[in-house]
Design a protein around this motif. Structure first.
Motif, PDB file in Angstrom:
ATOM      1  N   MET A   1       0.706  -1.253   0.177  1.00 25.06           N
ATOM      2  CA  MET A   1       0.177   0.139  -0.207  1.00 25.06           C
ATOM      3  C   MET A   1       1.179   1.020   0.093  1.00 25.06           C
ATOM      4  N   LYS A   2       1.203   1.823  -1.069  1.00 21.40           N
ATOM      5  CA  LYS A   2       2.214   3.105  -1.221  1.00 21.40           C
ATOM      6  C   LYS A   2       1.732   4.069  -1.356  1.00 21.40           C
ATOM      7  N   HIS A   3       2.210   4.701  -1.169  1.00 21.12           N
ATOM      8  CA  HIS A   3       1.781   6.619  -1.146  1.00 21.12           C
ATOM      9  C   HIS A   3       1.342   6.754  -2.800  1.00 21.12           C
ATOM     10  N   PHE A   4      -0.432   7.507  -2.672  1.00 20.78           N
ATOM     11  CA  PHE A   4       0.338   7.804  -4.543  1.00 20.78           C
ATOM     12  C   PHE A   4       0.678   9.531  -4.579  1.00 20.78           C
ATOM     13  N   ALA A  42      -8.917  10.119  -8.330  1.00 26.21           N
ATOM     14  CA  ALA A  42      -8.055  10.295  -6.689  1.00 26.21           C
ATOM     15  C   ALA A  42      -9.026   9.577  -5.813  1.00 26.21           C
ATOM     16  N   LYS A  43     -10.080   9.999  -5.653  1.00 27.24           N
ATOM     17  CA  LYS A  43     -10.195   9.077  -4.483  1.00 27.24           C
ATOM     18  C   LYS A  43     -10.617   7.138  -4.774  1.00 27.24           C
ATOM     19  N   ASP A  44     -10.716   7.074  -5.393  1.00 27.93           N
ATOM     20  CA  ASP A  44     -11.012   5.500  -6.593  1.00 27.93           C
ATOM     21  C   ASP A  44      -9.021   5.293  -5.851  1.00 27.93           C
ATOM     22  N   MET A  45      -7.683   5.885  -6.128  1.00 27.21           N
ATOM     23  CA  MET A  45      -6.763   5.461  -5.914  1.00 27.21           C
ATOM     24  C   MET A  45      -6.631   6.166  -4.603  1.00 27.21           C
ATOM     25  N   GLY A  46      -7.588   6.159  -3.962  1.00 26.07           N
ATOM     26  CA  GLY A  46      -7.094   6.345  -2.054  1.00 26.07           C
ATOM     27  C   GLY A  46      -6.175   7.127  -1.554  1.00 26.07           C
ATOM     28  N   TYR A  47      -6.182   8.083  -2.847  1.00 24.70           N
ATOM     29  CA  TYR A  47      -5.296   9.562  -2.577  1.00 24.70           C
ATOM     30  C   TYR A  47      -4.775  10.185  -1.389  1.00 24.70           C
ATOM     31  N   HIS A  48      -3.910  10.393  -0.653  1.00 20.84           N
ATOM     32  CA  HIS A  48      -4.667  11.697   0.247  1.00 20.84           C
ATOM     33  C   HIS A  48      -3.246  12.845   0.166  1.00 20.84           C
ATOM     34  N   PRO A  49      -2.923  14.747  -0.098  1.00 24.18           N
ATOM     35  CA  PRO A  49      -2.123  14.376  -0.861  1.00 24.18           C
ATOM     36  C   PRO A  49      -1.462  14.815   0.499  1.00 24.18           C
ATOM     37  N   ASN A  50       0.134  14.622   0.855  1.00 27.94           N
ATOM     38  CA  ASN A  50       0.713  15.080   1.609  1.00 27.94           C
ATOM     39  C   ASN A  50       1.491  16.161   2.004  1.00 27.94           C
ATOM     40  N   PRO A  51       1.115  15.941   3.814  1.00 29.28           N
ATOM     41  CA  PRO A  51       0.194  17.751   4.777  1.00 29.28           C
ATOM     42  C   PRO A  51       1.847  17.850   4.398  1.00 29.28           C
ATOM     43  N   MET A  52       3.493  17.356   4.697  1.00 27.46           N
ATOM     44  CA  MET A  52       4.432  18.284   4.598  1.00 27.46           C
ATOM     45  C   MET A  52       5.495  19.106   3.333  1.00 27.46           C
ATOM     46  N   ALA A  53       4.373  18.535   2.125  1.00 27.31           N
ATOM     47  CA  ALA A  53       4.781  18.945   1.147  1.00 27.31           C
ATOM     48  C   ALA A  53       3.861  19.981   0.809  1.00 27.31           C
ATOM     49  N   LYS A  54       2.706  20.432   1.072  1.00 27.39           N
ATOM     50  CA  LYS A  54       1.410  21.407   1.764  1.00 27.39           C
ATOM     51  C   LYS A  54       1.942  22.344   2.423  1.00 27.39           C
ATOM     52  N   SER A  55       2.297  21.272   3.457  1.00 31.65           N
ATOM     53  CA  SER A  55       3.096  22.831   4.319  1.00 31.65           C
ATOM     54  C   SER A  55       4.197  23.621   4.208  1.00 31.65           C
TER      55      SER A  55
END
Lengths: 342, 342
Positions: A1-4, A42-55
DNA sequence: AAAATTACCGAAAACGCTTCCGAAAAATTC
DNA sequence: GAATTTTTCGGAAGCGTTTTCGGTAATTTT
């Protein structure tokens, strides 16, 4: 289960990463259909934004620091829970630190949080005022900060406080109206603003009802049950037990009651009690303890709102919110209450 | 007061940013003097590394998620404080979330934390087992995770638990040895592992002392004082009050005691009590409440250590740590104790 | 139907750090 | 003193986002 990542989505849809980003931050310059498509995949892939990059890129952490003097007692626990509920609903995380009722620890906590780039701070200070100049300088710099409780209303920062004077006055007046003649106030620390204000309320009630100085006393204790017990020991030693006690909090009251009972006094027949900052056990002890309840959830919510206002719009003016509570009268302070079989 | 970056330091010293970075992460390939120079000027400038940038490039947030069922009671408050002290000393921040004793909320909390890229999770589950398969799959994936309390020892995850069976046995045996013949156990929820284990301990003591089934009872209650009160009401209605109660926790005991006192029973003369998971008020109530103390600080520290081991070295084997406590005997469970004047 | 807007999107820089790679300088070896 | 190794450092790519800028295509205006 990698992070997209945003790029995975872009590749899959043959669009650019900018487009994907636009979809998430609902910008105006993206077609409605593509936006929906992006969001769906995005939802289908189970994507969640990376909060660190966003910050990093937004230069905001979406973290809020919360510093409380302790959270062993229910009071600050409830405040923290309420703050958390509110702030999470607004898209923030909170970092909670407790100062263990120690000024130096408090300063360290605040600095740790600032170094961790919280977007703002909610501080319920411990007693002592060593840190106040530092905090005020931060406020002047424009650092979003709200103080909660335990802070003088005169200090120029945004804050949410309880109307201690008023409710202390009510509680004291209740004892007077019940006919207790000699009333002592176990007051917490005098250099703690909340204690000071409660003392003022107590005095005000005495003044209003023309009770003279030899019929009341203000005794400085701490905030712990142990300290309530110590005071009673001392008073018993000096044969100086009044009709009633008004205590800075429930724990001190419970400690005092315990010590009195141990020495053969009956509560409330011999000595009546009123506590403050109601705890759940107030109605579980014998006798049930009269106490003033503070609106923890509301206080926390207000503090959160004040802070978010500051974060979203720097140089919003300083504001002070003073809240009211409820006074619940129980057996511990009612004259002639039949305490049945105890 | 702006924030300096690594680049500011580099420019000031005419070195590259790599060198500055090396100084902070004490790498081997940097001269000792330059390293010290960098560190010194950084300190003088008041530089603090940007944790978001660091996280992003290291692909680790240095945040640890902590999920507890509640922290109104002292128990989890102490655990959270201890966890925080320990983990901060190791360079981590913690994000605490509470599930309000609700399984769905708990799952949401865990997922929120995972989406926020915590490096690991410490979970004290609420009751119900709906989420366990999900958690276990995460563990299998290699997600660092430690469970605390309230979890069956048989489940294959790393965990730190209290030896409920043993101390429940001790507490029960104490009542038996005091000469109480008919003992009821107010047991919390049966589907809660800690309650289940305490029931086993209770039964074991009954068996050992050859007490027959018609002389004890296990009554399922909740974890709140209110629920202790309700049970007592019911028992009074059925004229079914035993000699002694062993309660799943102090709050239930206090509720039950309250209700009994209200109905004219004396504690411990008529009915004795033992609580569990000692709270501070155990020694403030009348009579003082016997209770089993759990080593909160130690449990938290162990959990933290287990988690860090997992974070630093994936595929460390699963481990279970079972800790012991103390049993403090007070007046509530001592036969023939003169309760003085109550 | 040509000109002017508007809607939509991609390329690329930036956020502040870590880390890999290679190269210059210094130290060591023969 | 040349060759080799070691020490020390700079350049540059990369982490996953946001955001600015510019450009094409579509739409509207005249």
């Amino acid at each position: 289960m990698k992070h997209f990542t945003i790029k995975d989505i872009a590749d899959k849809l043959n669009v650019s990463i900018s487009t994907v980003s636009r979809a998430f931050n609902d910008k105006y310059d993206i077609k409605k259909e593509t936006k929906e498509l992006v969001l769906k995949t995005a939802k289908d892939m189970g994507y969640h934004p990376n909060p660190m990059a966003k910050s990093l890129s937004k230069k905001r952490s979406s973290n809020i620091g919360v510093v409380v003097p302790e959270f062993i007692n229910e009071y600050y626990s409830e405040i923290v829970i309420a703050l958390q509920n509110f702030l999470i609903s607004k898209g923030y995380q909170i970092l909670v630190m407790q100062s263990d009722e120690d000024e130096d620890q408090e300063l360290m906590n605040v600095q740790t949080l600032i170094n961790n780039m919280v977007d703002g701070l909610i501080i319920a200070p411990t007693r002592g005022s060593k840190n106040m100049t530092y905090y005020q300088s931060k406020v002047k710099e424009g650092y979003p900060m709200v103080f909660l409780n335990r802070i003088e209303t005169s200090i120029p920062v945004s804050k949410v406080v309880f109307n201690n004077l008023k409710w202390s006055f009510f509680a004291t007046e209740h004892l007077i109206r019940q006919g207790y003649k000699k009333i002592y106030h176990l007051s917490g620390y005098k250099d703690l603003s909340v204690s000071y204000e409660r003392i003022q309320g107590f005095k005000k009630a005495m003044k209003k009802h023309h009770i003279l100085e030899d019929n009341y006393k203000i005794i400085e204790t701490g905030l712990l049950a142990k300290e309530g017990m110590e005071v009673i020991e001392d008073l018993i030693f000096h044969h100086d037990i009044p009709d009633a006690f008004f205590c800075v909090n429930d724990m001190v009251a419970l400690g005092a009651i315990k010590k009195l009972k141990d020495n053969g006094y009956r509560v409330p027949e011999d000595v009546a009690f009123v506590g403050f900052t109601e705890t759940r056990i107030a109605e579980l002890v014998t006798p049930q303890l009269s106490s003033v309840k503070q609106p923890t959830y509301e206080m926390a919510k207000k503090a959160g709102e004040l802070l978010l206002k500051q974060i979203e719009n720097k140089n919003t003016p300083i504001e002070t919110i003073v809240l009211n509570g409820e006074f619940t009268i129980r057996k511990s302070s009612v004259k002639g209450s039949t305490t049945d079989l105890l």
